[in-house]
Design an enzyme around this catalytic site. Sequence first.
Site, PDB file in Angstrom:
ATOM      1  N   ARG A 150     -11.489   4.595  16.207  1.00 31.43           N
ATOM      2  CA  ARG A 150     -10.226   5.079  15.646  1.00 31.43           C
ATOM      3  C   ARG A 150     -10.008   6.546  16.019  1.00 31.43           C
ATOM      4  O   ARG A 150      -8.881   6.979  16.258  1.00 31.43           O
ATOM      5  CB  ARG A 150     -10.239   4.884  14.119  1.00 31.43           C
ATOM      6  CG  ARG A 150      -8.883   5.113  13.489  1.00 31.43           C
ATOM      7  CD  ARG A 150      -8.841   4.635  12.063  1.00 31.43           C
ATOM      8  NE  ARG A 150      -9.756   5.371  11.200  1.00 31.43           N
ATOM      9  CZ  ARG A 150      -9.943   5.124   9.914  1.00 31.43           C
ATOM     10  NH1 ARG A 150      -9.257   4.140   9.339  1.00 31.43           N
ATOM     11  NH2 ARG A 150     -10.786   5.819   9.185  1.00 31.43           N
ATOM     12  N   LYS A 252      -5.307   9.103  12.197  1.00 37.34           N
ATOM     13  CA  LYS A 252      -5.821   9.876  11.059  1.00 37.34           C
ATOM     14  C   LYS A 252      -5.708  11.375  11.348  1.00 37.34           C
ATOM     15  O   LYS A 252      -6.713  12.100  11.412  1.00 37.34           O
ATOM     16  CB  LYS A 252      -7.255   9.457  10.757  1.00 37.34           C
ATOM     17  CG  LYS A 252      -7.569   9.496   9.281  1.00 37.34           C
ATOM     18  CD  LYS A 252      -8.785   8.697   8.938  1.00 37.34           C
ATOM     19  CE  LYS A 252      -9.246   8.978   7.528  1.00 37.34           C
ATOM     20  NZ  LYS A 252      -8.291   8.635   6.468  1.00 37.34           N
ATOM     21  N   GLU A 288       1.735   2.615   2.352  1.00 44.34           N
ATOM     22  CA  GLU A 288       0.385   2.810   1.808  1.00 44.34           C
ATOM     23  C   GLU A 288       0.412   3.861   0.718  1.00 44.34           C
ATOM     24  O   GLU A 288       1.427   4.540   0.496  1.00 44.34           O
ATOM     25  CB  GLU A 288      -0.604   3.165   2.913  1.00 44.34           C
ATOM     26  CG  GLU A 288      -0.325   4.456   3.638  1.00 44.34           C
ATOM     27  CD  GLU A 288      -1.366   4.729   4.738  1.00 44.34           C
ATOM     28  OE1 GLU A 288      -1.129   4.293   5.872  1.00 44.34           O
ATOM     29  OE2 GLU A 288      -2.376   5.387   4.455  1.00 44.34           O
TER      30      GLU A 288
END
Length: 406
Positions: A150, A252, A288
């Site tokens: 990621r 992220k 989210e």
Amino acid sequence: METAAVLSNTATVAGRRLVRDTGGLLLRHPANKKLRNQLRFTPVNAPTTYRSVIARAVEVDSSLSVPSETVDLNWDNLGFGLVHTDYMYVMKCSLGESFTKGELVPFGNIEINPSAGVLNYGQGLFEGLKAYRKEDGNVLLFRPEENAKRMIAGSERMCMPSPSVDQFMQAVKATVLANERWIPPPGKGSLYIRPLLMGSGSVLGLAPAPEYTFLVYVSPVGNYFKEGLSPINLVVETEMHRATPGGTGGVKTIGNYAAVLKAQGAAKAKGYSDVLYLDSTHKKYLEEVSSCNIFVVKGNTISTPDIKGTILPGITRKSIIDVARDQGFEVFEKPVTVDELLDADEVFCTGTAVVVSPVGSITYLGKRVAYGSSGVGLVSQQLYSGLTRLQMGLADDKMGWIVELK
Ligand code: COI
């Protein structure tokens, strides 16, 4: 970067001979005076067992001095706050080049130029994963390669070089083993691992920074929410958005988290635990929560918003989908409406920090919907247990998700 030999100097404190580990090249650099000043004294007779474990498990300086004293922490009282540990890992490279070699240095402040890309333009990514201590002394990591992958995906979006999967793994293992005494006893929490990737080089005009730093630090942690394992209360945010199509919501990057602070602060001031975001186009589909993904349970089906660029592809999210399917649930990754949320039997959040966190109530446009009469819903409980038993090494690792460090 060359790995420097560790220099030592000794001192006697309270009748004990101590050695000061002055670290490697990085620490000897004149710019790092402050970091040098923060070096800790450690017993000269620190057991070599940790050193040899570290040297065996990863390629780092085998003369590292790892403190042997047990940690005097109230393990029963851990929350999610930073506890200073012994070491962090640092690796640097220039734009257009690849990371080559990093090193463990004492945990402490870093020096950074005021014009660094990360400070001025938010060129930064972070990851989060956890290490658990087992009863037999073994230390377990949960799907660390997923975090490495990621970070690589995010670095592409943020125009940064990234450590390879192997370099990421080596760095994480080295940092965990060097800080092994900070891993909570079994059942008392975990060691949260925070890898960072940042544009550390100076840049004034808007452009990718000329130099990058990959850093890993750790902290023992307990529950994320102050509610502990009790259900949290969420409010649906209808004005502010966490992410937009074509933006960076799916990686992220640090800015995604600063962007939610305002709504989160307002929600907390009204007594809510956190905020649930909606899509910015229709203001109708769930995205989210500030720091975690969301799941909605109806009968035997579990739904979670599909990954489409604005939602973080959580590793706990992905794992819970597999655990739930393995437990016989039908799981859908699809657009989930607010109406489905309000009509659900149970709702829960997932994330590395929050693990599986049951939701007790949702407030949407002033209307509050509560789930279950009290306590944790059965499905949330079952999934929490299925996941954490795997993470703690208490269940058979059929999926091959666990990496053992010893
Ligand atoms: C994590 O769950 O590891 C995260 O990155 C969320 C963070 C805001 C604590």
